[in-house]
Design a protein around this motif. Sequence first.
Motif, PDB file in Angstrom:
ATOM      1  N   ALA A  68      80.572  65.570  27.940  1.00  0.00           N
ATOM      2  CA  ALA A  68      80.778  64.197  29.382  1.00  0.00           C
ATOM      3  C   ALA A  68      79.919  62.924  29.485  1.00  0.00           C
ATOM      4  CB  ALA A  68      80.633  64.950  30.835  1.00  0.00           C
ATOM      5  N   VAL A  69      78.209  64.138  28.377  1.00  0.00           N
ATOM      6  CA  VAL A  69      77.557  62.723  27.912  1.00  0.00           C
ATOM      7  C   VAL A  69      78.188  61.503  27.143  1.00  0.00           C
ATOM      8  CG1 VAL A  69      75.028  62.843  27.691  1.00  0.00           C
ATOM      9  CG2 VAL A  69      76.023  64.012  29.266  1.00  0.00           C
ATOM     10  N   ARG A  70      78.085  62.773  25.991  1.00  0.00           N
ATOM     11  CA  ARG A  70      78.362  61.676  24.636  1.00  0.00           C
ATOM     12  C   ARG A  70      79.919  60.627  24.758  1.00  0.00           C
ATOM     13  NH1 ARG A  70      75.681  60.194  21.582  1.00  0.00           N
ATOM     14  NH2 ARG A  70      75.399  61.909  19.849  1.00  0.00           N
ATOM     15  N   GLN A  71      80.915  60.759  25.566  1.00  0.00           N
ATOM     16  CA  GLN A  71      82.149  60.488  26.755  1.00  0.00           C
ATOM     17  C   GLN A  71      81.641  59.374  27.010  1.00  0.00           C
ATOM     18  OE1 GLN A  71      84.716  62.242  28.546  1.00  0.00           O
ATOM     19  NE2 GLN A  71      86.087  60.872  27.967  1.00  0.00           N
ATOM     20  N   ALA A  72      80.280  59.133  28.335  1.00  0.00           N
ATOM     21  CA  ALA A  72      79.995  57.668  28.817  1.00  0.00           C
ATOM     22  C   ALA A  72      79.452  56.981  28.071  1.00  0.00           C
ATOM     23  CB  ALA A  72      79.016  58.624  29.608  1.00  0.00           C
ATOM     24  N   LEU A  73      78.327  57.485  27.193  1.00  0.00           N
ATOM     25  CA  LEU A  73      77.415  56.792  26.447  1.00  0.00           C
ATOM     26  C   LEU A  73      78.155  56.461  25.255  1.00  0.00           C
ATOM     27  CD1 LEU A  73      73.778  58.815  27.260  1.00  0.00           C
ATOM     28  CD2 LEU A  73      75.334  57.224  28.123  1.00  0.00           C
ATOM     29  N   GLY A  74      79.298  56.511  24.495  1.00  0.00           N
ATOM     30  CA  GLY A  74      79.508  56.041  22.995  1.00  0.00           C
ATOM     31  C   GLY A  74      78.742  56.696  22.026  1.00  0.00           C
ATOM     32  N   PRO A  75      78.803  56.532  21.006  1.00  0.00           N
ATOM     33  CA  PRO A  75      77.731  56.719  19.981  1.00  0.00           C
ATOM     34  C   PRO A  75      76.792  56.180  19.425  1.00  0.00           C
ATOM     35  CG  PRO A  75      80.006  55.842  18.870  1.00  0.00           C
ATOM     36  CD  PRO A  75      80.047  55.135  20.526  1.00  0.00           C
TER      37      PRO A  75
END
Length: 349
Positions: A68-75
């Motif tokens: 969920a964090v990666r999805q929210a923040l992107g690479p």
Amino acid sequence: MATATLTIDLDAIAANWRALDRLSGQGVQTGAVVKADAYGLGVPRVARALAQAGARRFFVAAAEEGAAVRQALGPGPQINVLSGHMAGDTEMISDLDLTPMLNSLEQITRHLEALPGHAFGVQLDTGMNRLGIEMLEWQAVAPILLEAGPVMLMSHLACADEPDHPMNLQQLEMFHEMTDGTGLPRSFAATGGILLGPKYHFDLTRPGIGLYGGRPFETAQRVVSLALPVIQTREVAAGEAVGYSCAWEAEGPAVIATLQAGYADGLLRSLSNNAVLWDGATPCPLVGRVSMDLITADVTHLREMPKALDILGPNQSVDELADAAGTIGYEILTGLGARYQRRYVESRG
Ligand SMILES: *Cc1c(COP(=O)(O)O)cnc(C)c1O
């Protein structure tokens, strides 16, 4: 609408991060701990607000939370997994570019075999006896591991909320003993450790609760307010009882408001007969037992019936409610119910 409204001030979270970043001192990076759905406040919005404020290194408890964090923040931003590299995590760690904090020889072996060359950190146990590699094991594996190039060495304080506790200095000494001379970036302090002072800060701090307005960061801005809608009011006569087990009895004629939220929403049952709700600045005692979906409050003294009463807000912090419930702010926050309507405000954004 019958569900309560949880209002989350993203600007206050950003301001708290900046304040902790200033406290973390020159040359020290400030991360952000967003485990448990950002302490119950909703990780997508919270993580983005923190990234906007300047956070680049995030911490979650488990690889699943990292998604969920990666999805929210992107690479880009580093997402560190405190539980390390568990069986079944490999694909997530690789696909989502997560950085596991390896906690044991088993995890070290798993990681180096499954994902050679993939970033990792190492968590060391300096006395808390919860997570991390202990001194003897560390001495045995350090030469090999240091060659593989961990992105950081970290440890966690057991008693950082008690500045005078001797454990703090003991753990600090142990951390130095285990990491001095490695030349690697080090992380030791969560919110409490930041407040202990610069010798606890090392290269990267990891505040969690302070971002969300909780103790021990006493000067934090308030982040959450929680308004419970009044579903019904009634007059009760002297001697009549309210709620399960007739746990509260009116001493005189009274007006009782029934509000939507109960222990299924994180209002702990220990608040029964033992908490206060607020109509603006006017306190209204919670009376009777907390039930699953409802609580009752004595509103006899109010001139006009409000649509809702606040249980968290300017007059009652998360920690004050926690005190009434016999727990800590962390548990109140992470218990905030899934049924609440979450409303995000960015007043100064
Ligand atoms: C939860 C946690 C933090 C954040 O702690 P706070 O007291 O909320 O600031 C930091 N590091 C580790 C290892 C944690 O488990």
